[in-house]
Design a protein around this motif. Structure first.
Motif, short mmCIF file in Angstrom:
data_model
loop_
_atom_site.label_atom_id
_atom_site.label_comp_id
_atom_site.label_asym_id
_atom_site.label_seq_id
_atom_site.Cartn_x
_atom_site.Cartn_y
_atom_site.Cartn_z
N ARG A 131 -15.83 9.83 4.53
CA ARG A 131 -14.90 9.33 3.51
C ARG A 131 -14.62 7.86 3.74
O ARG A 131 -14.42 7.42 4.87
N GLY A 132 -14.63 7.08 2.66
CA GLY A 132 -14.43 5.64 2.79
C GLY A 132 -13.04 5.19 2.38
O GLY A 132 -12.42 5.74 1.46
N PHE A 133 -12.55 4.18 3.08
CA PHE A 133 -11.26 3.58 2.81
C PHE A 133 -11.43 2.07 2.87
O PHE A 133 -12.17 1.56 3.71
N VAL A 134 -10.73 1.34 2.01
CA VAL A 134 -10.79 -0.12 2.05
C VAL A 134 -9.40 -0.66 2.38
O VAL A 134 -8.43 -0.42 1.66
N LEU A 135 -9.32 -1.36 3.50
CA LEU A 135 -8.12 -2.12 3.85
C LEU A 135 -8.30 -3.51 3.28
O LEU A 135 -9.37 -4.11 3.40
N HIS A 136 -7.26 -4.04 2.66
CA HIS A 136 -7.44 -5.32 1.97
C HIS A 136 -6.14 -6.08 1.80
O HIS A 136 -5.04 -5.53 2.01
N SER A 137 -6.27 -7.34 1.43
CA SER A 137 -5.11 -8.17 1.14
C SER A 137 -4.40 -7.64 -0.10
O SER A 137 -4.97 -6.88 -0.89
N ASP A 138 -3.15 -8.06 -0.29
CA ASP A 138 -2.32 -7.47 -1.33
C ASP A 138 -2.57 -8.02 -2.74
O ASP A 138 -1.82 -7.72 -3.67
N ASP A 139 -3.65 -8.82 -2.90
CA ASP A 139 -3.93 -9.39 -4.21
C ASP A 139 -4.84 -8.50 -5.05
O ASP A 139 -5.43 -8.94 -6.03
N TYR A 140 -4.94 -7.23 -4.69
CA TYR A 140 -5.65 -6.24 -5.51
C TYR A 140 -4.76 -5.01 -5.57
O TYR A 140 -4.16 -4.60 -4.57
N ASP A 141 -4.68 -4.40 -6.76
CA ASP A 141 -3.85 -3.22 -6.91
C ASP A 141 -4.50 -2.26 -7.91
O ASP A 141 -5.16 -2.69 -8.86
N SER A 142 -4.34 -0.98 -7.67
CA SER A 142 -4.82 0.05 -8.60
C SER A 142 -3.89 1.25 -8.47
O SER A 142 -2.97 1.25 -7.64
N GLU A 143 -4.14 2.28 -9.26
CA GLU A 143 -3.27 3.46 -9.22
C GLU A 143 -3.31 4.15 -7.85
O GLU A 143 -2.34 4.80 -7.46
N SER A 144 -4.41 4.00 -7.13
CA SER A 144 -4.54 4.67 -5.84
C SER A 144 -4.24 3.76 -4.65
O SER A 144 -4.33 4.18 -3.50
N THR A 145 -3.88 2.51 -4.91
CA THR A 145 -3.58 1.57 -3.83
C THR A 145 -2.22 1.87 -3.21
O THR A 145 -1.25 2.12 -3.92
N VAL A 146 -2.18 1.88 -1.88
CA VAL A 146 -0.93 2.10 -1.14
C VAL A 146 -0.64 0.84 -0.33
O VAL A 146 -1.50 0.36 0.43
N ALA A 147 0.55 0.28 -0.47
CA ALA A 147 0.95 -0.87 0.33
C ALA A 147 1.31 -0.41 1.73
O ALA A 147 2.12 0.50 1.90
N VAL A 148 0.68 -1.02 2.74
CA VAL A 148 1.00 -0.71 4.13
C VAL A 148 2.09 -1.66 4.62
O VAL A 148 3.09 -1.25 5.19
N THR A 149 1.88 -2.96 4.37
CA THR A 149 2.89 -3.98 4.64
C THR A 149 2.95 -4.87 3.40
O THR A 149 2.29 -4.60 2.40
N ASP A 150 3.71 -5.97 3.50
CA ASP A 150 3.77 -6.86 2.34
C ASP A 150 2.51 -7.71 2.18
O ASP A 150 2.37 -8.42 1.19
N ARG A 151 1.57 -7.62 3.13
CA ARG A 151 0.33 -8.38 3.03
C ARG A 151 -0.92 -7.51 3.00
O ARG A 151 -1.97 -7.96 2.56
N VAL A 152 -0.83 -6.29 3.48
CA VAL A 152 -2.01 -5.42 3.61
C VAL A 152 -1.82 -4.12 2.82
O VAL A 152 -0.77 -3.49 2.88
#
Length: 201
Positions: free
Chosen positions: A96-117
């Motif tokens: 199963r794949g997961f993408v960790l990324h900067s907060d300048d992308y968002d979708s219905e399935s995106t979960v904020a971990v911190t205010d930057r990631v």
């Protein structure tokens, strides 16, 4: 992951947004010299991703394998897409794949971990990256690391891990091999000294 984020018990400080850095005496070979980014941590357990152990497949080849790009398009990936690392995220659900990324992308399935990631586990973000409209910084993890109730706390108490607040630059650095030393440097620890002192109080 949302369930893990239940922080009904505030007495336990959360390690969300922190690094776990394996001590030299780590008995589990799967985590030897690993740096783990913790995405969720509550009294119920913890979840995170190893960010410094590479998979044998490149991001471009993975996109081709998933049918997101054709073989001949792989070399035409945007520069940011070519820089995305594919890591062995952990021993759980390795397909199963997961993408960790900067907060300048968002979708219905995106979960904020911190205010930057943020974390996005769907194909949409892979398509966005391949089209040059994805996040500024990203890395992909196949599988994840999980701990049950009290398990991570026990491993830390047994000197299995060092912890520190995660560093954005270390996390998304394209050079995976140097992340272990760079993470230790955040604590002012020299890896050579740590190795020589392992096992001594």
């Amino acid at each position: 992951m949302d369930a893990m984020k239940d922080r009904a018990d505030k007495s336990q400080p959360s390690l969300e947004g922190h690094f776990l850095i394996a001590m030299p005496g780590m008995e589990d070979e799967r985590f030897a010299r690993s740096v783990v980014y913790i995405c969720a941590h509550s009294p119920k357990g913890a979840m995170g991703f190893i960010i410094n152990k590479a998979q044998e497949i490149s991001f471009g080849a993975l996109l081709t394998q998933l049918g997101i790009v054709a073989d001949e398009d792989e070399i035409r990936l945007p520069a940011k897409g070519r820089e995305v690392s594919v890591c062995m995220g952990g021993p759980v659900e390795r397909g199963r794949g997961f993408v960790l990324h900067s907060d300048d992308y968002d979708s219905e399935s995106t979960v904020a971990v911190t205010d930057r990631v943020s974390l996005t586990p769907t194909l949409d973000i892979l398509k966005a990256i391949s089209a040059g409209i994805g996040p500024t910084s990203a890395m992909m993890a196949l599988g994840y690391a999980g701990w049950g109730e009290g398990q991570l706390e026990a491993e830390i108490a047994a000197n299995g891990w060092l912890t520190c607040e995660a560093d954005f630059g270390v996390m998304f650095a394209p050079e995976l091999d140097g992340k272990y030393s760079r993470a230790l440097a955040l604590l002012g620890v020299d890896p050579a000294f740590l190795n020589s002192e392992a096992g001594h109080a």
